[in-house]
Each structure stands twice: as structure tokens, then as C-alpha cells.
Design an enzyme around this catalytic site. Structure first.
Site, mmCIF file in Angstrom:
data_model
loop_
_atom_site.group_PDB
_atom_site.id
_atom_site.type_symbol
_atom_site.label_atom_id
_atom_site.label_comp_id
_atom_site.label_asym_id
_atom_site.label_seq_id
_atom_site.Cartn_x
_atom_site.Cartn_y
_atom_site.Cartn_z
ATOM 1 N N LYS A 161 71.640 -2.122 88.029
ATOM 2 C CA LYS A 161 71.488 -2.727 89.344
ATOM 3 C C LYS A 161 72.869 -3.093 89.869
ATOM 4 O O LYS A 161 73.736 -3.543 89.099
ATOM 5 C CB LYS A 161 70.600 -3.975 89.238
ATOM 6 C CG LYS A 161 69.153 -3.644 88.887
ATOM 7 C CD LYS A 161 68.413 -3.011 90.067
ATOM 8 C CE LYS A 161 66.971 -2.691 89.709
ATOM 9 N NZ LYS A 161 66.172 -2.263 90.876
ATOM 10 N N LYS A 260 56.649 5.665 94.175
ATOM 11 C CA LYS A 260 55.881 4.572 93.566
ATOM 12 C C LYS A 260 54.571 4.471 94.335
ATOM 13 O O LYS A 260 54.590 4.181 95.545
ATOM 14 C CB LYS A 260 56.599 3.228 93.750
ATOM 15 C CG LYS A 260 57.899 3.048 93.018
ATOM 16 C CD LYS A 260 58.521 1.685 93.377
ATOM 17 C CE LYS A 260 59.806 1.459 92.604
ATOM 18 N NZ LYS A 260 60.535 0.244 93.070
HETATM 19 O O1 OSB Z 1 63.953 -1.167 92.921
HETATM 20 O O2 OSB Z 1 63.155 0.116 91.470
HETATM 21 C C1 OSB Z 1 63.260 -1.021 91.941
HETATM 22 C C2 OSB Z 1 61.466 -3.535 89.709
HETATM 23 C C3 OSB Z 1 60.849 -4.308 90.647
HETATM 24 C C4 OSB Z 1 61.050 -4.052 91.968
HETATM 25 C C5 OSB Z 1 61.863 -2.998 92.374
HETATM 26 C C6 OSB Z 1 62.465 -2.189 91.433
HETATM 27 C C7 OSB Z 1 62.284 -2.489 90.081
HETATM 28 C C8 OSB Z 1 62.947 -1.752 89.024
HETATM 29 C C9 OSB Z 1 62.345 -1.788 87.645
HETATM 30 O O3 OSB Z 1 63.998 -1.195 89.183
HETATM 31 C C10 OSB Z 1 61.540 -0.609 87.317
HETATM 32 C C11 OSB Z 1 60.640 -0.807 86.132
HETATM 33 O O4 OSB Z 1 61.112 -0.706 85.004
HETATM 34 O O5 OSB Z 1 59.435 -1.064 86.329
HETATM 35 MG MG MG Z 2 64.643 0.761 93.413
#
Ligand code: OSB
Ligand code: MG
Length: 369
Positions: A161, A260
Site C-alpha cells: 500500500k 471485485k
Molecule cells: O484496495 O484492494 C483494495 C482491502 C479492503 C479494501 C480495499 C482493498 C483491500 C485490499 C486487501 O487491498 C485485499 C484482500 O486481501 O482482501
Molecule cells: Mg485496491
């Protein structure tokens, strides 16, 4: 479909997950159960604690499911999960709430046909490559320790991140230590066009993608940014419908998509985005929202489709939970892939006792037992 149960459950992540959006440690989410003909279909509503990823929270999802969505589906004619998606499509927003209900309908439908959900969706890949998203750590050493541990477990792609001021140093440290890995970064929309120079400084690290650098509405900005970046931009938050996917493809707003189902309002819309991307020759991967085994099972089934050629944020149960709510828990094979379950529906068994124990409140709709 005889009965729908909406459950608010609460469980703790093994370790807090910190991003540009803030920190998540306790997960308050909704599990949707659709009962019919002796089967139960399950779906998950993986909202964040605050409305920072999208507009939803556990309270808004509870409201729209119990006050509008469940009735629309129970009273409508649902011969196929596409019908549930269509009945819900008249309502604006609330994608995760829709996806939880529509996903439960998909699971029930597949179970009644004795078919794995992956197959019902048109997926044939028998295992899917696992990647992991690593949140901000207190120190660089701590971050490197975590990355090393994940690589040791076999993960095939590391996504760190980033946010303005915490980017090149993070990426450089991981790249220096692990020169050959598939490395990516996710900004969760935290940059602006004025930060383009900071993003261009990331080009030299040979990342496989830069995820969602700009705010979600900014398809034009992403197109402009992609022209000055070598690193492929991957869109996450920006793609909240197949229309956005079409527009992003037409504009050149990115070179890959994170798909997603919860962000898109369900598996039906996710399939449509997948098909658009495949037609355009754009690779996709399956994202995650820190789901329990129920949402993870849906994600793994979706990722079995042919367009999912890149490692997704599909991690093992133990990366999130001390104990998952499904059996067996999701785990990586020796080569860093997650096997796609081949039992009916989501193909994993939901631990009913654990589900009850985690339930904060529940509402039952439709015919009582
Ligand atoms: O931006 O992909 C994202 C988790 C929660 C909200 C947004 C994100 C994420 C992750 C984690 O990056 C992904 C995971 O391992 O579920
Ligand atoms: Mg993301």
C-alpha cells in the site's frame, strides 16, 4: 426461495490492515443466507468499518437489505441468479449489499444443480494464483519481515500500500531486498494529478502495476496519467459497473482491472466486466475486501474464469483469521495457488456453530421453518 436470513457478524482480523483509507481491525460484516429446498446459499457483504472505500457501512447495508432488497428478490420471480441481479439493478448504489444477496442466490442455484459455483459462472481453472496485499507497517524492517514471510508461504505477487509521502521509500526497500519478485502498489485513490511526478518516480522499480492512483471518479485523469507512466495502471475503485469498464477501456484509463463482485453489485456485473476486458485484450485479476471464507469462496470461483490471468488478492484464511468460518479453510498449495473447491455451490462447509457465535443480530424474512 423460502427464507432469507440477514446476519450481522463481528470478528477480529489477526493483525490490523492499514492503508491510505485508514486501519481495519474488527470486521463488522453481513452474511446473507438464502434458504430453499433444503439447501442454504451464502453470500457476504464485506463493508469497511467507515465509508472510506465506498459509501457503504454495516448499518447502510443492514438498512437496504432488510427494508428493500430482500423483499424485491423474495417477491420477484427468480429462475436464475441473473433475475436477482436485474431485480436489484433498479436501486442505486449499495453494491456490497446487493452483491451479498445476489451471491447467496448464485450459491443456492449452483447447489441445487449440484454444480460448483466456479462452473456455474463459466470458470474452468482448477487453481488460481495467490497474491497478498500488505498494509503499511510501523517500520521498513517490519514491512520487509512481513513480505519475506509471505514469500516464504509461496505468494506469487506482493502488493504494498502507498500514499503521498509513503511511496518510493516503501517500494524501493522491498525491491532492493527482493529484486525479482512480482511487486505492485495500491494507492486507494490517494494521489492527485499534481502528484504525477511522485508517481513517475515509481516507474524505475519495475512494478507489475500501480493500482488506483487517483480518485475513483477520475477516468480522464487516469487516462492522462497512464500516458506519462510506464507502469501499467490497474483500476479498482473506478470500476463500479460495466459502463465504467467500457469507458475506461475507450479512454485508456488503465491497462488492467481488479474485479471485485462486492464493488460491482454482484457476480453478474463482475462477469460482464470480465467479458468486456477479455474482448479488449485487457488482463484482470480478482481483488479482495478482507472477506471471510464465504466471500473468499465466491472470489476464488470468479477467479477460475479464463480472463483472470494475473495473481489476485486471494490469500489463505490464516492471513486474515485465527479461525475462519468455513471448513476446510483456504490454503495455498506448494506452488502458491489456491485450489478451486469442486463441491456444489461455494464448495466449502460453513461452520454453523461459529456463525451463530459470531452473530450480533439477525433478521429472518419469508416463510418460517
Ligand atoms: O484496495 O484492494 C483494495 C482491502 C479492503 C479494501 C480495499 C482493498 C483491500 C485490499 C486487501 O487491498 C485485499 C484482500 O486481501 O482482501
Ligand atoms: Mg485496491
Amino acid at each position: 426461495m423460502e427464507r432469507v436470513v440477514i446476519r450481522h457478524i463481528r470478528l477480529r482480523l489477526r493483525t490490523p490492515f492499514v492503508t491510505a483509507l485508514g486501519a481495519e481491525d474488527q470486521r463488522d460484516i453481513i452474511i446473507v443466507e438464502v434458504h430453499g429446498e433444503g439447501h442454504i446459499g451464502y453470500g457476504e457483504v464485506p463493508v469497511m468499518a467507515k465509508p472510506v472505500y465506498n459509501e457503504e457501512t454495516v448499518v447502510t447495508a443492514w438498512h437496504v437489505l432488510n427494508d428493500f432488497f430482500v423483499a424485491a428478490v423474495l417477491e420477484g420471480r427468480v429462475a436464475h441468479p441473473f433475475d436477482a441481479a436485474r431485480l436489484l439493478s433498479v436501486y442505486h448504489g449499495h453494491a456490497m449489499a446487493k452483491a451479498g444477496l445476489e451471491g447467496a442466490v448464485w450459491d443456492l442455484w449452483a447447489r441445487r444443480r449440484g454444480q460448483p459455483l466456479s462452473r456455474a459462472l463459466g470458470g474452468f481453472q482448477r487453481r488460481v494464483p495467490a497474491g497478498v496485499a500488505v498494509g503499511f507497517a510501523e517500520t521498513t524492517d517490519e514491512l520487509l519481515r512481513r513480505v519475506e514471510a509471505y514469500l516464504g508461504q509461496g505468494y506469487r505477487r506482493i502488493k504494498v500500500k502507498i500514499e503521498p509521502g509513503r511511496d518510493a521509500d516503501v517500494v524501493a526497500a522491498v525491491r532492493r531486498r527482493f529484486p525479482a519478485i512480482n511487486l505492485a502498489a495500491d494507492a486507494n485513490g490517494s494521489y492527485r494529478w499534481a502528484d504525477a511526478d511522485a508517481l513517475r518516480r515509481l516507474d524505475k522499480f519495475g512494478m507489475s502495476m500501480l493500482e488506483q492512483p487517483l480518485p475513483r471518479e477520475d477516468l480522464l485523469g487516469h487516462a492522462r496519467l497512464q500516458k506519462v507512466l510506464q507502469t501499467p495502471i490497474c483500476l479498482d475503485e473506478s470500476i463500479s459497473s460495466v459502463r465504467h469498464a467500457q469507458q475506461a477501456l475507450a479512454l485508456g484509463s488503465g491497462r488492467m482491472f481488479n474485479i471485485k463482485a462486492p464493488r460491482l453489485g454482484g457476480l453478474t456485473e463482475a462477469l460482464a466486466v470480465h467479458d468486456e476486458a477479455v474482448a479488449a485484450g485487457v488482463p484482470v485479476w480478482c481483488g479482495g475486501m478482507l472477506e471471510t471464507g464465504i466471500g473468499r469462496a465466491h472470489n476464488v470461483a470468479l477467479a477460475s474464469l479464463p480472463g483472470f490471468t494475473l495473481p489476485g488478492d486471494l490469500s489463505a484464511s490464516e492471513r486474515y483469521w485465527v479461525e475462519d468460518i468455513v471448513h476446510p479453510p483456504f490454503a495455498l498449495d506448494e506452488e502458491g495457488f489456491i485450489p478451486v473447491p469442486d463441491g456444489p455451490g461455494i464448495g466449502v462447509e460453513v461452520d454453523r456453530d461459529r456463525l451463530e457465535a459470531l452473530t450480533v443480530r439477525q433478521r429472518v424474512h419469508g416463510r418460517p421453518k
